[in-house]
Motif scaffolding. Structure first.
Motif, PDB file in Angstrom:
ATOM      1  N   SER A  68       0.751  -1.260   0.147  1.00  0.00           N
ATOM      2  CA  SER A  68       0.142   0.066  -0.154  1.00  0.00           C
ATOM      3  C   SER A  68       0.856   1.210   0.076  1.00  0.00           C
ATOM      4  CB  SER A  68      -1.105  -0.022   1.332  1.00  0.00           C
ATOM      5  OG  SER A  68      -1.859  -1.216   1.126  1.00  0.00           O
ATOM      6  N   ASN A  69       2.131   1.000   0.602  1.00  0.00           N
ATOM      7  CA  ASN A  69       3.075   2.126   0.544  1.00  0.00           C
ATOM      8  C   ASN A  69       4.369   1.857   0.066  1.00  0.00           C
ATOM      9  OD1 ASN A  69       1.162   3.985   2.581  1.00  0.00           O
ATOM     10  ND2 ASN A  69       1.335   2.182   3.598  1.00  0.00           N
ATOM     11  N   PRO A  70       4.341   1.670  -1.167  1.00  0.00           N
ATOM     12  CA  PRO A  70       5.655   1.425  -1.784  1.00  0.00           C
ATOM     13  C   PRO A  70       7.039   2.298  -1.504  1.00  0.00           C
ATOM     14  CG  PRO A  70       4.348   2.107  -3.568  1.00  0.00           C
ATOM     15  CD  PRO A  70       3.373   1.819  -2.194  1.00  0.00           C
ATOM     16  N   GLU A  71       6.555   3.711  -1.129  1.00  0.00           N
ATOM     17  CA  GLU A  71       7.786   4.513  -1.148  1.00  0.00           C
ATOM     18  C   GLU A  71       8.573   4.239   0.343  1.00  0.00           C
ATOM     19  OE1 GLU A  71       4.002   6.386   0.668  1.00  0.00           O
ATOM     20  OE2 GLU A  71       4.523   5.061  -0.944  1.00  0.00           O
ATOM     21  N   TYR A  72       8.005   3.263   1.247  1.00  0.00           N
ATOM     22  CA  TYR A  72       8.775   2.574   2.274  1.00  0.00           C
ATOM     23  C   TYR A  72       9.713   1.443   2.211  1.00  0.00           C
ATOM     24  CZ  TYR A  72       5.414   6.069   4.891  1.00  0.00           C
ATOM     25  OH  TYR A  72       4.593   7.201   5.343  1.00  0.00           O
ATOM     26  N   GLY A  73       9.633   1.377   1.002  1.00  0.00           N
ATOM     27  CA  GLY A  73      10.226  -0.179   0.677  1.00  0.00           C
ATOM     28  C   GLY A  73      11.796   0.093   0.914  1.00  0.00           C
ATOM     29  N   PHE A  74      12.436   0.918   1.072  1.00  0.00           N
ATOM     30  CA  PHE A  74      13.812   1.124   0.884  1.00  0.00           C
ATOM     31  C   PHE A  74      14.516   0.659   2.373  1.00  0.00           C
ATOM     32  CE2 PHE A  74      12.368   5.263   2.307  1.00  0.00           C
ATOM     33  CZ  PHE A  74      12.963   5.588   3.374  1.00  0.00           C
TER      34      PHE A  74
END
Length: 405
Positions: A68-74
């Motif tokens: 849902s929040n791919p921007e936190y994948g790092f």
């Protein structure tokens, strides 16, 4: 708003680099210096509120949901949470504390009538937002007092009493030291208690804690990701930090303990971040293992969180009443308490009506940053670049604070 925020962030980090380049080894002394550990306690408890205690448990799940929040994948959820609360963004406080301790006495930018007005609007607005955050999150913190969603009368009473205690304690500066050191000790006790329950009485081990804490390495490996906004939620946090920065800088600058500039940076970035990192690691272990927080522990968390709110409100109320010459000495203690209590309660209700937003306050602070820099370049450049010491009137006397009412 994103562009404005990004410009403010780039300017802030550039200004920090300039300060370190020019005044790296200069001794920094505040108007009423205190011992370094006391200074750190004042900084830590004034610069944080109940969100530090309770927010992570509501946010780990969202940071871990990368579908849902791919921007936190790092990075992992613990590292993301740490990045929203610790290390790099404490540089905001370093910048403003250094400015108000060393540069402002030579520049007097915040004595300009319009600037003083805007500055106090920022302080009062953020003060009310702190109380508002406590109010709206109490249903989640204390579901046993309601349905877990609605704000019930008991929560208004808690917030009212918190504001009242903060207003009263702000009437004498000696209470700041007592509250700050006391809150820090209670926070450390809370960390140790929850750590002991999870890793000694629970199914984990001290080595499990070290493994969890090691996940914070993801933050430092990806620290560049936190320099600019990740998403709208991160923007909210960053505006919130900007809103706090200018007033926490003003308040803590008076207590700077005679340490060198580089030591001040370490004191403001590293020491609070160690405490935050340990606390978040304990909370994340509870989250990851699905451990239940006992009722007594929950009450202890709320108590420490509310005390931190009192600390924050105390310092902010003290700051704007000093700035506006609405002190207890001038008004009388009874009038002082009544005036500030009514003002804070009223403004807290305005935030609940969605009439005010902390993002607007943060954006206004960024405008103050830029305007102050422009003012220095146009009118005070020579005075600032000639600085080679703390103001002469600032003497390293740890007894000065005892003389202040």
């Amino acid at each position: 708003m994103t562009l404005w925020l990004s410009a403010g962030l780039i300017f802030t980090f550039a200004a920090i680099a300039l300060i370190l380049y020019k005044w790296w080894d200069m001794q920094c002394i505040g108007v009423t210096p205190v011992r370094t550990l006391t200074f750190i306690a004042i900084l830590f408890t004034s610069g944080l509120d109940v969100g530090l205690i309770m927010f992570p448990l509501t946010e780990f799940g969202g940071y871990g949901d990368v579908s849902s929040n791919p921007e936190y994948g790092f990075a992992n959820p613990l590292a993301i949470e740490f990045g929203f609360w610790a290390f790099l963004i404490w540089g905001f406080y370093f910048l403003t504390s250094f400015y108000f301790a060393i540069i402002e006495p030579r520049v007097q930018f915040f004595e300009i009538p319009l600037v003083k007005l805007v500055n106090n609007v920022v302080i009062i607005g953020t003060c009310a937002f702190t109380a508002y955050l406590l109010l709206v999150n109490l249903p989640w913190y204390l579901p046993q007092l309601g349905d877990g969603e609605s704000v019930v009368p008991a929560f208004y009473v808690i917030v009212f009493l918190s504001i009242a205690l903060a207003v009263y304690s702000s009437s004498k500066i000696k209470y700041v030291r007592i509250l700050s050191v006391g809150s820090s000790i209670l926070f450390i006790t809370l960390i140790l208690g929850m750590w002991f329950r999870a890793f000694v009485l629970g199914k984990g081990s001290p080595m499990d804690f070290l493994g969890t804490a090691g996940m914070l390495g993801d933050y430092f490996a990806n620290i560049h990701q936190f320099v600019l906004p990740i998403n709208d939620y991160h923007e909210f946090y960053l505006f919130w930090w900007f809103a706090w920065s200018i007033m926490i800088g003003q308040f803590t600058a008076r207590f700077v303990s005679g340490i060198k500039t580089w030591q001040l940076l370490l004191a403001m970035l590293v020491v609070p971040s160690i405490a935050i990192g340990v606390w978040f690691s304990v909370l994340y272990y509870y989250h990851a293992e699905g451990l239940q927080i006992a009722a007594f522990t929950n009450i202890a968390m709320i108590s420490v969180g509310v005390l931190m709110v009192v600390n924050s409100l105390d310092s902010l109320i003290r700051l704007y009443t000093d700035n506006l010459n609405l002190t207890a000495e001038r008004l009388g203690r009874v009038n002082y308490v009544i005036f500030n209590l009514v003002a804070m309660v009223g403004l807290t209700m305005l935030f609940q009506l969605d009439f005010l937003r902390i993002q607007w306050v943060g954006a206004l602070v960024i405008a103050l940053y830029f305007t102050c820099f422009a003012y220095i370049l146009m009118k005070k450049r020579n005075e600032v670049f000639a600085i080679n010491s703390s103001p002469r009137e600032n003497i390293l006397d740890f007894h000065r604070i005892d003389l202040v009412s």
